[in-house]
Write a protein that holds these residues in place. Structure first.
Motif, PDB file in Angstrom:
ATOM      1  N   ASN A 101      70.548  52.031  65.793  1.00  0.00           N
ATOM      2  CA  ASN A 101      70.909  53.143  64.924  1.00  0.00           C
ATOM      3  C   ASN A 101      72.166  53.836  65.424  1.00  0.00           C
ATOM      4  N   SER A 320      60.341  57.019  62.227  1.00  0.00           N
ATOM      5  CA  SER A 320      61.174  56.649  61.076  1.00  0.00           C
ATOM      6  C   SER A 320      61.372  55.132  61.096  1.00  0.00           C
ATOM      7  N   VAL A 321      61.225  54.545  59.921  1.00  0.00           N
ATOM      8  CA  VAL A 321      61.341  53.078  59.790  1.00  0.00           C
ATOM      9  C   VAL A 321      62.400  52.784  58.736  1.00  0.00           C
ATOM     10  N   GLN A 326      70.456  55.207  58.813  1.00  0.00           N
ATOM     11  CA  GLN A 326      69.752  56.491  58.647  1.00  0.00           C
ATOM     12  C   GLN A 326      69.162  56.948  59.993  1.00  0.00           C
ATOM     13  N   SER A 328      67.211  55.440  61.912  1.00  0.00           N
ATOM     14  CA  SER A 328      65.780  55.110  62.054  1.00  0.00           C
ATOM     15  C   SER A 328      65.493  54.647  63.485  1.00  0.00           C
TER      16      SER A 328
END
Ligand code: NAP
Ligand code: G3P
Length: 484
Positions: A101, A320-321, A326, A328
Motif C-alpha cells: 500500500n 481493510s481489504v 486505498q 489497504s
C-alpha cells in the motif's frame, strides 16, 4: 533509462554508468499484482553482459577503494537526497509492482534514505585497533600489530520482492561505503523499483562501473552470477530453498543469507491480551503477511486461548481489504502461485480438523485475512511459511511445550513472547532458537541499526548496518617489528 511501446515502458539495465538494452533482445513483462496488467518490461540480460558488468566493477573498485570515507559518504548522502526527491515516484512504483500500500511504500522509501545516511555515518566512525606483542606469553614489546578493515572487492547483492528498495539498499549502501563495487540483482518482480533506486544513485553521480543493475530471472542468470569468479562476496535475501541452492553453488566467498521464517508469537497465561492482540495483528497481517519477520504462528496457553481467539477475530474482521491504492492492509499477494500455495496450506489444515475462525475466502490472488484455531503439528500450516495473511493458533499447556514447538521449526528468524513476567520472558528468550526474540512486541527487523539475523533455515551471517559493514570487509593486519 526506458523506451516506450503501447504505453508500457521497457527499462534498460545499468552498466558502467549507462542504461543499456540487452543484446539478448529479450525482455520480461512485469505484471502488477492488483492492476493485473503489464506495468513495464525489464531486460533479460546475457551472460556476456554479466561478465562485462563484473569486469567493469572490478576495474572501478580499485580506484574506489582508495577514495576517502568522506568522499564515499558524500555520494551516499546525495543518493539519499535523490531518493527523497523521487519519494512519490518510487513509492508509486513499489505499490504498482509489488502491491504494497502507498503509505507503506512511502515509508519504505524514506526508511531507505535514513538507512543510507546512517550507514555513511556509521562507517565514518569504524576504526581499527593496535595490539601489543607482549600481551601474549613470551610475546615481545618489539611487535606491534595494526589491524584495519579493507574491502572485499565485488559484492553480489540479491534482493527479494517484498522490500524491493529497502532490502536492496541495505546491501548496496554498506558495500559501497566499505569500498566495494556492487552487482545488484533485484527480484524480477521488484526490478522496476530497483531501477528507480539506481536512477537515484546515478543522479548522485556515483563513479561509473561501481554498480551494475543486472536484470533477468534468477532461474536463468542466478547460478552464473553466484558461481562467477569475479564475485568476492554474496549478500542474499530471499526464500530458504533459494538460499540453500545458492549456498551449494557458491565458491569460496563469504555469504550472508537472510532467508525465510516461521516466527512464533508465544502468548503466556499472564499476557496482556489486548496488547498481545495489537502486536499479533500488526505482526501477522501487515502487507498481507508478506514479511519474512511476520508472526506466522501463535502458540497460546490453553487457559487464555478462547479469549485470545475471540479478540483476534474481532480485530481481524476490522482489517481493510482491497487495493493498495486505498492503503489497504490486506492486499493481493504477489502472484497467483503465491495465493495458490497459501490456499493449499489452509485447505490442508481444514481437512485435518483446523477450525476456520474467520476468512478462508479468496478472489484471484487476494486472500482474505484468515485465522485458523486448533491447528496441530500434524498440519503443514504449523511448519510451512505461507507468506500470506493466514495465522494458525496452536494451543499449548505449558511454556515447555511452547518452546519445544517453537524450536522444532526448521526456521529460526525471530519470536515474540507476550507476558507480564519479565524474568520468565528472558528465561524463555534464552531457550528459543532464533536470531532475535521480541518481548511484548511484534517480530520485526527494524530499527535498521539493530543486528538482524536468522539461524537454522532462516539464514547465516548477520545484517544490520554495522554488521553489514563488517561482513563486506575483512581485517588486514600489519605488524611493525620495532628494531631499536
Ligand atoms: P526468492 O524467490 O527466493 O527470490 C529472492 C531473490 O533470489 C530474487 O532476486 C530471485 O530472482 C533470486 N533468485 C532466484 N533464483 C536464484 C538463483 N538460482 N540464484 C541466485 N538468485 C536467485 O524470494 P522472494 O519470493 O523474492 O521473497 C520471499 C522469500 O524471501 C520469503 O521466503 C521470505 O521469508 C524471504 N525473505 C527473507 C527476508 C529476511 O530478511 N530474512 C526478507 C525478505 C524476504 P527472481 O526474482 O528473478 O527469481
Ligand atoms: O521481509 C522483510 C524483512 O526484512 C522484514 O522487515 O521491517 O517489516 O520487519 P520488517
Amino acid at each position: 533509462m526506458t523506451t516506450k511501446s503501447k504505453n508500457v515502458s521497457t527499462y534498460k539495465f545499468y552498466l558502467n554508468g549507462k542504461w543499456i538494452e540487452s543484446e539478448s533482445g529479450r525482455t520480461i513483462e512485469i505484471q502488477s499484482p492488483y492492476l493485473h496488467e503489464t506495468i513495464g518490461r525489464v531486460q533479460a540480460i546475457t551472460r556476456d553482459e554479466v561478465d562485462e558488468a563484473i569486469y567493469s566493477a572490478r576495474q572501478a573498485q580499485k580506484e574506489w577503494a582508495q577514495t576517502s570515507l568522506q568522499d564515499r559518504a558524500h555520494y551516499l548522502n546525495k543518493w539519499a537526497d535523490e531518493l527523497v526527491n523521487m519519494e512519490y515516484e518510487i513509492a508509486e512504483t513499489i505499490m504498482k509492482e509489488v502491491g504494497k500500500n502507498f503509505k507503506d511504500a512511502q515509508k519504505e522509501t524514506v526508511r531507505t534514505a535514513e538507512l543510507i545516511r546512517y550507514t555513511a555515518e556509521e562507517a565514518l566512525h569504524m576504526h581499527g585497533k593496535s595490539m601489543a606483542g607482549d600481551s601474549f606469553p613470551g610475546g615481545s614489546k618489539t611487535k606491534l600489530a595494526i589491524v584495519k578493515r579493507v574491502p572485499l572487492g565485488v559484492i553480489l547483492a540479491i534482493s527479494p520482492f517484498n522490500y524491493p528498495v529497502n532490502l536492496a539498499a541495505a546491501k548496496i549502501a554498506p558495500a559501497l561505503m566499505a569500498g566495494n563495487a556492487v552487482i545488484f540483482k533485484p527480484a524480477t518482480q521488484g526490478a522496476i523499483s530497483g531501477a528507480k533506486m539506481i536512477e537515484a544513485l546515478d543522479k548522485a553521480g556515483l563513479p561509473k562501473g561501481l554498480i551494475s543493475l543486472v536484470t533477468g530471472r534468477g532461474s536463468e542468470i542466478g547460478d552464473y552470477l553466484v558461481e562467477h569468479p569475479g564475485i568476492n562476496m554474496i549478500s542474499f535475501t530471499g526464500g530458504t530453498n533459494t538460499g540453500v541452492h545458492l549456498a551449494k553453488k557458491a565458491t569460496m566467498v563469504p555469504l550472508v543469507l537472510e532467508l525465510g521464517g516461521k516466527d512464533p508469537g508465544i502468548v503466556r497465561e499472564d499476557a496482556d491480551l489486548q496488547e498481545a492482540v495489537k502486536q499479533i495483528i500488526s505482526g501477522a497481517y501487515s502487507y498481507s503477511g508478506q514479511r519474512c519477520t511476520a508472526i506466522k504462528r501463535v502458540l497460546v496457553h490453553e487457559s487464555v486461548a478462547n479469549q485470545l481467539v475471540a479478540l483476534l477475530k474481532e480485530e481481524i474482521e476490522k482489517l481493510s481489504v482491497g487495493s493498495p491504492e486505498q492503503d489497504s492492509v490486506i492486499v493481493p499477494l504477489i502472484d497467483d502461485a503465491a495465493a495458490d500455495f497459501v490456499q493449499g496450506l489452509v485447505d490442508d489444515a481444514v481437512e485435518k480438523g483446523a477450525v476456520v475462525v474467520t476468512g478462508n475466502k479468496r478472489k484471484q490472488n487476494l486472500i482474505y485475512p484468515t485465522l485458523l484455531d486448533h491447528v496441530t503439528t500434524e498440519m503443514r500450516l504449523a511448519w510451512e511459511e505461507p507468506f500470506g495473511p493466514v495465522l494458525p493458533v496452536i494451543r499449548v499447556s505449558s511454556d515447555e511445550e511452547a518452546v519445544r514447538i517453537a524450536n522444532e521449526s526448521e526456521f529460526g528468524l525471530q519470536a515474540s513472547i507476550f507476558t507480564k513476567d519479565i524474568d520468565k520472558a528472558f528465561s524463555l528468550a534464552n531457550r528459543i532458537e532464533s536470531g532475535t526474540v521480541q518481548i511484548n512486541g511484534r517480530t520485526e527487523r527494524g530499527p535498521d541499526h539493530f543486528p538482524f539475523l536468522g539461524v537454522k533455515g532462516s539464514g547465516m551471517g548477520v545484517q544490520g548496518i554495522h554488521k553489514s559493514l563488517e561482513s563486506m570487509t575483512r581485517e588486514k593486519v600489519t605488524v611493525l617489528n620495532i628494531t631499536n
